[in-house]
Enzyme design. Structure first.
Site, mmCIF file in Angstrom:
data_model
loop_
_atom_site.group_PDB
_atom_site.id
_atom_site.type_symbol
_atom_site.label_atom_id
_atom_site.label_comp_id
_atom_site.label_asym_id
_atom_site.label_seq_id
_atom_site.Cartn_x
_atom_site.Cartn_y
_atom_site.Cartn_z
ATOM 1 N N GLY A 156 -10.030 -8.329 -11.701
ATOM 2 C CA GLY A 156 -10.291 -6.885 -11.673
ATOM 3 C C GLY A 156 -11.726 -6.666 -12.136
ATOM 4 N N TYR A 157 -12.028 -5.442 -12.546
ATOM 5 C CA TYR A 157 -13.395 -5.140 -12.986
ATOM 6 C C TYR A 157 -13.834 -6.094 -14.104
ATOM 7 C CZ TYR A 157 -12.965 -0.793 -10.425
ATOM 8 O OH TYR A 157 -12.795 0.125 -9.428
ATOM 9 N N ALA A 168 -12.506 1.736 -15.963
ATOM 10 C CA ALA A 168 -13.302 0.709 -15.279
ATOM 11 C C ALA A 168 -14.665 0.588 -15.962
ATOM 12 C CB ALA A 168 -13.472 1.102 -13.820
ATOM 13 N N GLN A 169 -15.214 1.734 -16.345
ATOM 14 C CA GLN A 169 -16.523 1.752 -16.994
ATOM 15 C C GLN A 169 -16.540 0.835 -18.219
ATOM 16 O OE1 GLN A 169 -19.523 5.199 -18.777
ATOM 17 N NE2 GLN A 169 -17.475 5.753 -18.288
ATOM 18 N N ASN A 217 -6.748 -15.484 -9.841
ATOM 19 C CA ASN A 217 -6.306 -14.148 -9.423
ATOM 20 C C ASN A 217 -5.179 -14.279 -8.403
ATOM 21 O OD1 ASN A 217 -6.834 -11.236 -9.682
ATOM 22 N ND2 ASN A 217 -7.285 -11.330 -7.506
ATOM 23 N N GLU A 251 -6.833 13.132 -9.013
ATOM 24 C CA GLU A 251 -7.635 12.538 -7.926
ATOM 25 C C GLU A 251 -6.755 12.299 -6.688
ATOM 26 O OE1 GLU A 251 -9.878 9.109 -9.482
ATOM 27 O OE2 GLU A 251 -11.573 10.495 -9.498
HETATM 28 P P1 FAD Z 1 -7.571 -4.293 -13.044
HETATM 29 O O1 FAD Z 1 -8.605 -3.558 -12.305
HETATM 30 O O2 FAD Z 1 -6.189 -3.731 -13.135
HETATM 31 O O3 FAD Z 1 -7.466 -5.766 -12.450
HETATM 32 C C1 FAD Z 1 -6.537 -6.719 -12.901
HETATM 33 C C2 FAD Z 1 -6.545 -7.898 -11.945
HETATM 34 O O4 FAD Z 1 -5.645 -8.885 -12.417
HETATM 35 C C3 FAD Z 1 -6.104 -7.533 -10.523
HETATM 36 O O5 FAD Z 1 -6.988 -8.106 -9.588
HETATM 37 C C4 FAD Z 1 -4.713 -8.160 -10.418
HETATM 38 O O6 FAD Z 1 -4.390 -8.566 -9.101
HETATM 39 C C5 FAD Z 1 -4.845 -9.357 -11.354
HETATM 40 N N1 FAD Z 1 -3.566 -9.787 -11.912
HETATM 41 C C6 FAD Z 1 -2.669 -9.015 -12.567
HETATM 42 N N2 FAD Z 1 -1.616 -9.766 -12.978
HETATM 43 C C7 FAD Z 1 -1.884 -11.025 -12.560
HETATM 44 C C8 FAD Z 1 -1.199 -12.247 -12.704
HETATM 45 N N3 FAD Z 1 -0.025 -12.333 -13.357
HETATM 46 N N4 FAD Z 1 -1.737 -13.366 -12.184
HETATM 47 C C9 FAD Z 1 -2.936 -13.319 -11.528
HETATM 48 N N5 FAD Z 1 -3.641 -12.180 -11.383
HETATM 49 C C10 FAD Z 1 -3.128 -11.054 -11.897
HETATM 50 N N6 FAD Z 1 -11.600 4.289 -14.425
HETATM 51 C C11 FAD Z 1 -12.882 4.774 -14.455
HETATM 52 O O7 FAD Z 1 -13.681 4.342 -15.301
HETATM 53 N N7 FAD Z 1 -13.297 5.726 -13.564
HETATM 54 C C12 FAD Z 1 -12.480 6.204 -12.580
HETATM 55 O O8 FAD Z 1 -12.901 7.056 -11.775
HETATM 56 C C13 FAD Z 1 -11.135 5.719 -12.503
HETATM 57 N N8 FAD Z 1 -10.320 6.133 -11.516
HETATM 58 C C14 FAD Z 1 -9.086 5.561 -11.391
HETATM 59 C C15 FAD Z 1 -8.292 5.929 -10.295
HETATM 60 C C16 FAD Z 1 -7.039 5.349 -10.115
HETATM 61 C C17 FAD Z 1 -6.210 5.718 -8.909
HETATM 62 C C18 FAD Z 1 -6.559 4.389 -11.068
HETATM 63 C C19 FAD Z 1 -5.205 3.753 -10.886
HETATM 64 C C20 FAD Z 1 -7.342 4.030 -12.157
HETATM 65 C C21 FAD Z 1 -8.609 4.593 -12.331
HETATM 66 N N9 FAD Z 1 -9.444 4.227 -13.405
HETATM 67 C C22 FAD Z 1 -10.730 4.732 -13.471
HETATM 68 C C23 FAD Z 1 -9.002 3.231 -14.406
HETATM 69 C C24 FAD Z 1 -9.516 1.823 -14.006
HETATM 70 O O9 FAD Z 1 -9.230 1.570 -12.652
HETATM 71 C C25 FAD Z 1 -8.931 0.721 -14.891
HETATM 72 O O10 FAD Z 1 -9.243 1.030 -16.226
HETATM 73 C C26 FAD Z 1 -9.529 -0.638 -14.480
HETATM 74 O O11 FAD Z 1 -9.085 -1.001 -13.194
HETATM 75 C C27 FAD Z 1 -9.175 -1.734 -15.481
HETATM 76 O O12 FAD Z 1 -9.826 -2.909 -15.082
HETATM 77 P P2 FAD Z 1 -9.244 -4.342 -15.472
HETATM 78 O O13 FAD Z 1 -10.299 -5.337 -15.124
HETATM 79 O O14 FAD Z 1 -8.717 -4.335 -16.845
HETATM 80 O O15 FAD Z 1 -7.961 -4.557 -14.547
#
Ligand code: FAD
Length: 406
Positions: free
Chosen positions: A12-13, A317-318, A37, A170
């Protein structure tokens, strides 16, 4: 001596940015870097509501991991993590096992359904390409089916979104743009379709500036969104949603409930023995686990507190991207023998929520309020900046939102 093993879980991010930054700061002889992933692609979670509504194709949202990660420096393993064994410094995958010297957990979020009866079984959630594509196809199927039944069912055209927080707002914004197109395509009068946003709090977008909230609600209501504010969802079944407002129970006939009212960190972290609060692991100032100093947590699985408000930072995400940059820098230092690693200090640039492709609201640079076109343009700037950071100008040209007038 063997090179240290750095294992990054999740692309993810947080995870993918850690990998991309480490591949720049470490040479092939410094460490073995492995990124794990579930899918072969990274997706921009912040665009998934557009895919779910059908206003943006999901191929725009996903990015092939091998297009941004240099596989001669990072070993990409497409597999699912099933558990982490921190005492043994191992990660168990569906198809194997990995040992690490440094682990980065970036496994993201999942829906929190708070035990509401039938919600888990009957509601959709927006949390991956697969789940977003399912929602889009489910809505389209209901529209297509409607005029093919002897007794067309009202439940097919009532779309209920649980939660008027950031994601819920959104998503209804995108639906408000998409529904008129679907009505035209499937010969359904617009007034037969309802988009209903149910929120338990006394306001939509709790915590947002009241002037912006009012602007958002007016913009959405003008495009046909109905709000049920102060309404608690009590039950969801296959064809109805029950809520309670002002001590009255009400039912909405629907087979489309999209739950956007709560997230938690990935439950795998608790199942693996990390002390966590709803899937979010409390971390040291440098984002290392308080229990295991060789484990860094980035993104929605990390629980960090804002010292000024004494409340946790919301998972965004930020913050995930900034955590990744900090973590990559710190791991590179440790590998190079420098133990003076840096604490994480979030640098919040603001928040912008879209209300469909042509409207938005936001607060940037501490207190500057944005509405309408300027907020929409700012949202695109934020998205494009991320693509540039992740994959340079070629990724920006391929996936960016470059038309500021549409
Ligand atoms: P994620 O982006 O959730 O990525 C996790 C990754 O881990 C994924 O690729 C997944 O496939 C992988 N994964 C999970 N479990 C496993 C496993 N068991 N084995 C292997 N891989 C795995 N935030 C903002 O800052 N601005 C915004 O405008 C905003 N808009 C949003 C709109 C929506 C519709 C949503 C749902 C969220 C939004 N957010 C926004 C929040 C933001 O998207 C999350 O905070 C962010 O995605 C978190 O990033 P991350 O890297 O922790 O995890």
């Amino acid at each position: 001596m063997n090179n240290p093993n750095i294992v990054i879980l999740g692309a993810g991010y947080g995870g993918i940015m850690t990998a991309v930054k480490l591949q720049k700061s470490l040479g092939p002889n410094d460490a073995n870097i492995t990124l794990v992933n579930k899918h072969s692609y990274h997706y921009q979670t912040t665009w998934l509501h557009e895919n779910a509504a059908g206003t943006l194709h999901h191929d725009r949202t996903r990015i092939n991991i091998k297009d941004v990660v240099n596989t001669s420096q990072v070993n990409f393993v497409q597999d699912t993590v099933t558990s982490i064994l921190p005492e043994e410094k191992k990660v168990v995958l569906e198809n194997g096992e990995l040992s690490y010297d440094y682990l980065v957990i970036g496994l993201g979020f999942e829906a929190a359904t708070f035990g509401i009866p039938g919600l888990k079984e009957n509601a959709f959630t927006i949390n991956s390409i697969n789940s977003a594509r399912l929602i889009r196809q489910h809505i389209e199927y209901n529209f297509a089916k409607y005029n093919n039944e002897a007794n067309p069912k009202e439940e097919r055209l009532n779309i209920v979104v649980g939660g008027a927080g950031f994601t819920g707002i959104e998503f209804v914004g995108e639906l408000a743009n998409r529904i008129p197109e679907l009505c035209k395509e499937y010969d359904i009068p617009r007034e037969k379709v309802r988009i209903i946003n149910v929120e338990a709090a006394p306001t939509a977008l709790p915590g947002f500036d009241p002037e912006l909230v009012e602007y958002a609600m007016n913009s959405l209501e003008a495009r046909g969104v109905e709000f049920k504010i102060g309404a608690m969802i009590k039950e969801v079944t296959e064809n109805k949603l029950v809520f309670e407002k002002d001590e009255q129970r009400e039912e909405i006939a629907t087979n489309t409930v999209v739950w956007a009212a709560g997230v938690r960190g990935n439950s795998l972290v608790e199942e693996s023995g990390f002390e966590a609060n709803r899937g979010r692991i409390p971390v040291e100032a440098d984002l290392r686990s308080k229990q295991y100093s060789d484990v860094f947590i980035v993104g929605d699985c990390a629980l960090i507190f804002n010292e000024e408000t004494e409340r946790p930072y919301p998972p965004t995400a930020q913050i995930a991207i900034q955590m990744a940059e900090n973590t990559a820098e710190n791991i590179a230092k440790l590998i190079k023998g420098d133990d003076h690693i840096e604490p994480f200090k979030p640098d919040l640039k603001g928040t912008v929520a879209s209300l469909g492709h042509n409207d938005a609201i936001g607060v940037v640079f501490d207190d500057k309020k944005l509405f309408g076109w300027s907020a929409t343009a700012m949202k695109k700037v934020i998205d494009n900046r991320y693509l540039l950071k992740l994959g340079g100008p070629s990724l920006l040209l391929k996936k960016g939102k470059l038309n500021f007038f549409k």
